[in-house]
Design a protein around this motif. Structure first.
Motif, PDB file in Angstrom:
ATOM      1  N   LEU A  38       5.117 -20.641  14.865  1.00 43.14           N
ATOM      2  CA  LEU A  38       3.891 -20.558  13.601  1.00 43.14           C
ATOM      3  C   LEU A  38       4.352 -21.083  12.130  1.00 43.14           C
ATOM      4  N   LEU A  39       5.546 -20.921  11.998  1.00 42.10           N
ATOM      5  CA  LEU A  39       6.213 -22.326  11.388  1.00 42.10           C
ATOM      6  C   LEU A  39       6.809 -23.551  12.004  1.00 42.10           C
ATOM      7  N   LEU A  40       6.768 -23.424  12.897  1.00 37.94           N
ATOM      8  CA  LEU A  40       6.938 -25.098  13.391  1.00 37.94           C
ATOM      9  C   LEU A  40       5.523 -25.473  13.532  1.00 37.94           C
ATOM     10  N   LEU A  41       5.130 -24.972  14.034  1.00 38.27           N
ATOM     11  CA  LEU A  41       3.718 -25.716  14.319  1.00 38.27           C
ATOM     12  C   LEU A  41       2.822 -26.280  12.723  1.00 38.27           C
ATOM     13  N   ARG A  42       3.435 -25.167  11.739  1.00 37.90           N
ATOM     14  CA  ARG A  42       3.376 -25.625  10.697  1.00 37.90           C
ATOM     15  C   ARG A  42       3.304 -27.042  10.017  1.00 37.90           C
ATOM     16  N   PHE A  43       5.170 -26.766  10.288  1.00 38.66           N
ATOM     17  CA  PHE A  43       6.161 -27.620   9.719  1.00 38.66           C
ATOM     18  C   PHE A  43       5.153 -29.657  10.828  1.00 38.66           C
ATOM     19  N   ILE A  44       5.293 -29.535  11.599  1.00 38.18           N
ATOM     20  CA  ILE A  44       4.279 -30.068  12.458  1.00 38.18           C
ATOM     21  C   ILE A  44       3.102 -29.883  11.940  1.00 38.18           C
TER      22      ILE A  44
END
Length: 164
Positions: free
Chosen positions: A155-161
């Motif tokens: 989820l953090l990766l998806l938010r980051f990108i």
């Protein structure tokens, strides 16, 4: 259509605090996909708490976790099973933690729910090891917390990108 609830272990009653909490107010006693039902049952409480802030969500997750260790230990011992499927307070704690990583949007909540269930069911390394290595309620609860951390990382990766 009539849904017959999972029978209770000997010595426990549906109104016992151990049963109410371990099964997350009966969600886990529904015999069809109890883990998914338990994770769904966590959503209203988690979203209400997260409405305030993430720190409150993490505190709530910690409280549910430690209550879950105690209640799931007692329930599992009464059932004479290592991890009875009707115990879903672990899914509740995991889903609450996972939502702490997600934006409070419809897509964020759906992504958190699906990713958490994916990691909880698949149990990648070392989740299954933790589940089997720790005794009683600790193993029951810790594997779902780890699944939430895995899902939260995605989820953090998806938010980051900026996909969420």
């Amino acid at each position: 259509m009539r849904i017959v609830l999972t029978p209770l272990p000997p010595g426990l009653r549906w109104y016992d605090g151990v049963v109410l909490l371990a099964t997350w107010f009966g969600c886990g006693r529904i015999p069809i996909a109890p883990g998914t039902i338990g994770a769904l049952g966590a959503l209203p409480v988690a979203l209400l708490v997260l409405w305030w802030d993430v720190v409150t969500g993490i505190v709530m997750t910690c409280i549910i976790f430690f209550v879950g260790v105690q209640t799931s230990t007692k329930y599992a011992r009464a059932a004479d099973k290592k991890d009875p499927s009707e115990i879903v307070i672990d899914e509740t704690a995991g889903q609450c933690l996972c939502l702490c990583f997600a934006p409070l949007t419809l897509s964020g909540v759906i992504a958190a729910f699906l990713l958490f269930r994916l990691f909880d069911i698949a149990k990648p390394v070392p989740i299954r090891w933790v589940e089997n290595r720790f005794p009683d309620g600790w193993g029951i609860m810790l594997d779902d917390i780890m699944a939430a951390v895995y899902a939260g990382s995605i989820l953090l990766l998806l938010r980051f990108i900026e996909l969420l």
